[in-house]
Design a protein around this motif. Structure first.
Motif, mmCIF file in Angstrom:
data_model
loop_
_atom_site.group_PDB
_atom_site.id
_atom_site.type_symbol
_atom_site.label_atom_id
_atom_site.label_comp_id
_atom_site.label_asym_id
_atom_site.label_seq_id
_atom_site.Cartn_x
_atom_site.Cartn_y
_atom_site.Cartn_z
ATOM 1 N N VAL B 178 9.956 -46.540 -6.762
ATOM 2 C CA VAL B 178 8.838 -45.606 -6.897
ATOM 3 C C VAL B 178 7.904 -46.047 -8.035
ATOM 4 N N PRO B 179 6.594 -46.134 -7.778
ATOM 5 C CA PRO B 179 5.672 -46.445 -8.874
ATOM 6 C C PRO B 179 5.835 -45.429 -10.013
ATOM 7 N N VAL B 180 5.820 -45.910 -11.250
ATOM 8 C CA VAL B 180 6.051 -45.043 -12.406
ATOM 9 C C VAL B 180 5.152 -43.805 -12.363
ATOM 10 N N ARG B 181 3.902 -44.011 -11.966
ATOM 11 C CA ARG B 181 2.969 -42.872 -11.998
ATOM 12 C C ARG B 181 3.305 -41.819 -10.936
ATOM 13 N N HIS B 182 4.149 -42.148 -9.966
ATOM 14 C CA HIS B 182 4.564 -41.169 -8.947
ATOM 15 C C HIS B 182 5.991 -40.676 -9.148
ATOM 16 N N ALA B 183 6.600 -41.068 -10.274
ATOM 17 C CA ALA B 183 8.015 -40.736 -10.487
ATOM 18 C C ALA B 183 8.230 -39.215 -10.551
ATOM 19 N N ALA B 184 7.348 -38.512 -11.255
ATOM 20 C CA ALA B 184 7.507 -37.061 -11.389
ATOM 21 C C ALA B 184 7.359 -36.385 -10.030
ATOM 22 N N ALA B 185 6.413 -36.866 -9.223
ATOM 23 C CA ALA B 185 6.206 -36.299 -7.887
ATOM 24 C C ALA B 185 7.432 -36.543 -7.003
ATOM 25 N N PHE B 186 8.048 -37.702 -7.167
ATOM 26 C CA PHE B 186 9.257 -38.015 -6.404
ATOM 27 C C PHE B 186 10.381 -37.041 -6.768
ATOM 28 N N GLN B 187 10.552 -36.806 -8.070
ATOM 29 C CA GLN B 187 11.606 -35.884 -8.526
ATOM 30 C C GLN B 187 11.317 -34.453 -8.056
ATOM 31 N N ASP B 188 10.040 -34.077 -8.036
ATOM 32 C CA ASP B 188 9.658 -32.759 -7.510
ATOM 33 C C ASP B 188 10.052 -32.635 -6.032
ATOM 34 N N GLU B 189 9.831 -33.711 -5.297
ATOM 35 C CA GLU B 189 10.160 -33.697 -3.874
ATOM 36 C C GLU B 189 11.676 -33.536 -3.668
ATOM 37 N N VAL B 190 12.462 -34.212 -4.508
ATOM 38 C CA VAL B 190 13.924 -34.057 -4.412
ATOM 39 C C VAL B 190 14.310 -32.594 -4.667
ATOM 40 N N ARG B 191 13.678 -31.987 -5.677
ATOM 41 C CA ARG B 191 13.987 -30.582 -5.988
ATOM 42 C C ARG B 191 13.566 -29.660 -4.846
ATOM 43 N N ARG B 192 12.434 -29.988 -4.205
ATOM 44 C CA ARG B 192 11.966 -29.186 -3.074
ATOM 45 C C ARG B 192 12.982 -29.275 -1.920
ATOM 46 N N LEU B 193 13.454 -30.495 -1.647
ATOM 47 C CA LEU B 193 14.442 -30.699 -0.580
ATOM 48 C C LEU B 193 15.729 -29.960 -0.909
ATOM 49 N N GLU B 194 16.092 -29.971 -2.173
ATOM 50 C CA GLU B 194 17.308 -29.298 -2.620
ATOM 51 C C GLU B 194 17.202 -27.790 -2.378
ATOM 52 N N ARG B 195 16.038 -27.225 -2.688
ATOM 53 C CA ARG B 195 15.839 -25.785 -2.458
ATOM 54 C C ARG B 195 15.828 -25.456 -0.966
ATOM 55 N N ALA B 196 15.321 -26.394 -0.157
ATOM 56 C CA ALA B 196 15.235 -26.175 1.287
ATOM 57 C C ALA B 196 16.607 -26.284 1.958
ATOM 58 N N HIS B 197 17.559 -26.957 1.286
ATOM 59 C CA HIS B 197 18.892 -27.144 1.877
ATOM 60 C C HIS B 197 19.948 -26.763 0.848
ATOM 61 N N ARG B 198 20.055 -25.488 0.589
ATOM 62 C CA ARG B 198 20.924 -25.014 -0.489
ATOM 63 C C ARG B 198 22.409 -25.208 -0.213
ATOM 64 N N ASP B 199 22.775 -25.368 1.062
ATOM 65 C CA ASP B 199 24.193 -25.562 1.384
ATOM 66 C C ASP B 199 24.644 -27.003 1.124
ATOM 67 N N LEU B 200 23.696 -27.892 0.866
ATOM 68 C CA LEU B 200 24.055 -29.293 0.651
ATOM 69 C C LEU B 200 23.990 -29.633 -0.832
ATOM 70 N N GLY B 201 24.804 -30.606 -1.232
ATOM 71 C CA GLY B 201 24.765 -31.068 -2.620
ATOM 72 C C GLY B 201 23.815 -32.250 -2.751
ATOM 73 N N PHE B 202 22.878 -32.158 -3.662
ATOM 74 C CA PHE B 202 21.957 -33.271 -3.916
ATOM 75 C C PHE B 202 22.260 -33.874 -5.282
ATOM 76 N N LEU B 203 22.328 -35.205 -5.314
ATOM 77 C CA LEU B 203 22.521 -35.898 -6.580
ATOM 78 C C LEU B 203 21.413 -36.919 -6.718
ATOM 79 N N CYS B 204 20.597 -36.746 -7.730
ATOM 80 C CA CYS B 204 19.508 -37.704 -7.950
ATOM 81 C C CYS B 204 19.679 -38.322 -9.328
ATOM 82 N N THR B 205 19.780 -39.647 -9.377
ATOM 83 C CA THR B 205 19.867 -40.326 -10.672
ATOM 84 C C THR B 205 18.659 -41.239 -10.854
ATOM 85 N N GLY B 206 18.280 -41.422 -12.085
ATOM 86 C CA GLY B 206 17.134 -42.246 -12.406
ATOM 87 C C GLY B 206 16.181 -41.462 -13.285
ATOM 88 N N PRO B 207 15.076 -42.055 -13.681
ATOM 89 C CA PRO B 207 14.602 -43.389 -13.295
ATOM 90 C C PRO B 207 15.423 -44.537 -13.893
#
Lengths: 66, 221
Positions: B178-207
């Motif tokens: 992910v381009p550095v300038r889009h890193a925050a947007a990428f993490q936001d998207e992971v959080r959005r997906l996590e909220r949309a699928h609360r029964d699943l476990g999401f693990l995001c590591t990085g940058p």
């Protein structure tokens, strides 16, 4: 790695991923022989720890969902 | 021998820290491609807990001070400067291409896990064929979901790779460049997906530095 069970979950996961990256990923130049410790075993062990930790993770997330 | 940490481009100064086993860092440039190394009297550096962390620490620091970095896999090292120079010269084109690919990018790892236990079917026991159909349907739904999540993250990445999972509970395991300038947007998207699928476990590591996108030659994906 030593005693990962004493570390908080997020740190454990990050550590597993770090070790996996340093030993299994990254550029390899001609002449630099990679280590025999690298391979499927390490990732698999890491993933097992990770999955064992997920019930803890799910408990952490419960207050948010409520 | 020389221990290799990374191949870099546009590095101003060497990181102000020691390398593996306290060895001072050095740099070795060949035709515009530069390597960060440390010299050791031993025949090979053992990948102890401390050495792995020190290796990664140098890469983190070097990433902050350069325009592009290819983290090196922890290897057995080069016998001398000449052998490393030869390798750099021999692989210069591929290294330059790889540096271009990861320039100003970071890496994220994302895993998506199914719930711990599948609840038993409340409608009672099924016969074998019904069970198989139900189970297949479940697997198809899981795969569709994993593919959807992967696609959403792939759209926010320059490159990505979905890693095959050895366990059925691990529905998705992927790495995303992910381009550095889009890193925050990428993490936001992971959080959005996590909220949309609360029964699943999401693990995001990085940058992370782009370890998973640094391979060249036969290793190249």
């Amino acid at each position: 790695m030593s005693t990962p069970e004493r570390m908080p979950l997020e740190q454990q996961i990050t550590l597993i991923e770090l070790v996996d990256r340093v030993l299994n990923k990254g550029v390899v130049l001609t002449g630099d022989i990679t280590l025999s410790v690298a391979g499927v075993d390490l990732v698999y062990v890491g993933l097992r720890v990770l999955l064992a930790s997920v019930s803890t993770l799910e408990r952490l997330h419960e207050p948010e969902a409520a | 021998m020389l221990h290799l940490y990374a191949v870099v481009e546009g590095l101003d100064d060497l990181p102000r820290l020691a390398g593996v086993a306290g060895a001072p860092l050095g740099r070795l440039a060949v035709d515009g491609v530069e390597a960060i190394v440390s010299e050791h009297a031993v025949a090979e550096v053992e990948p102890s807990d401390a050495a792995v962390l020190e290796h990664a620490g140098v890469i983190d620091a070097a990433m902050a001070g350069s325009s592009a970095i290819l983290p090196a896999r922890f290897g057995r090292g080069f016998p001398d400067g000449r052998s490393l120079e030869e390798a750099l010269r021999h692989e210069r084109e591929e290294l330059t291409r790889a540096l271009e690919r990861v320039r100003r990018c970071v890496e994220f790892g994302v895993r998506m896990l199914a719930p711990v236990e599948q609840p038993p079917d409340p409608t009672g026991p099924l016969n074998g064929a019904d069970y198989m159909r139900a189970r297949l349907g479940e697997l198809e739904r899981s795969e569709t979901l994993a593919a959807t999540v992967h696609l959403a993250l792939a759209e926010r990445s320059r490159e990505c790779e979905r890693v095959a999972s050895p366990m059925s509970r691990l529905l998705l395991s992927g790495v995303y460049l992910v381009p550095v300038r889009h890193a925050a947007a990428f993490q936001d998207e992971v959080r959005r997906l996590e909220r949309a699928h609360r029964d699943l476990g999401f693990l995001c590591t990085g940058p992370w530095p782009p370890y998973s996108f640094a391979a060249i030659g036969d290793d190249e994906r």
